[in-house]
Design a protein around this motif. Structure first.
Motif: not given
Length: 174
Positions: A22-28, A34-40, A157-171
């Motif tokens: 559920d994370c399309p490539p463009k969103l990933c 997005d460096l500013d978002f990564r800080k969050q 693996p935790a990092f990949l989960k964090d990326v996935q969660k970040a994708c959900r919250n990004y929009s």
């Protein structure tokens, strides 16, 4: 996750193959770039910003290490390209450490002088992405075996989960 031990240097390189449902490539890619978002969403970021030196965009990144180890920092350049490979859209992100006189080492922080990362993301054919990442760095100093093992077994693996969660919250955040 494939972890290779480089006998000559005594260092490790990581190769990661994974899927982000559920994370399309463009969103990933947008989330990753997005460096500013990564800080969050990335709990290991102490400091992260991009500056232009001599016409080149350079990223400074300080990473929190667990006590009693010193934090590490990186100075690097990166590039993102969208490619068409036989009708498949693949996003490629390349990053590599650079030496910039305007970004000197800080006391108490170990500068990672050798860092390289390649990331390729494409659609999984459904609503998600297939991700391939190659990662190498020389963290300097003595890194205990427990930390290397943690990175391989849990950290990545935790990092990949964090990326996935970040994708959900990004929009929601943009």
């Amino acid at each position: 996750l494939l972890v290779l031990f480089l006998q000559q240097s005594g260092l490790y390189e990581y190769k990661i193959f994974g899927g982000l449902v559920d994370c399309p490539p463009k969103l990933c890619v947008d989330v990753y770039m997005d460096l500013d978002f990564r800080k969050q969403w990335d709990q290991y970021v102490k400091e992260l910003y991009e500056k232009t030196y001599d016409g080149e965009k350079v990223i400074y990144w300080e990473v929190k290490y667990p006590f009693p180890l010193s934090n590490r920092d990186y100075v690097y350049v990166r590039e993102c390209r969208e490619m068409d490979v036989d009708g498949r859209k693949i996003w490629v992100v390349l990053a590599q450490s650079v030496s910039v006189p305007q970004c000197p080492e800080k006391p108490g922080i170990i500068r990672v002088k050798s860092y390289k990362q390649s990331l390729a993301i494409e659609s999984d054919g459904k609503t998600g992405s297939k991700v391939y990442m190659y990662y190498f760095d020389n963290p300097g100093g003595m890194i205990p075996t427990w930390l290397v093992n943690w990175a391989a077994k849990s950290g990545v693996p935790a990092f990949l989960k964090d990326v996935q969660k970040a994708c959900r919250n990004y929009s929601k955040s943009t």
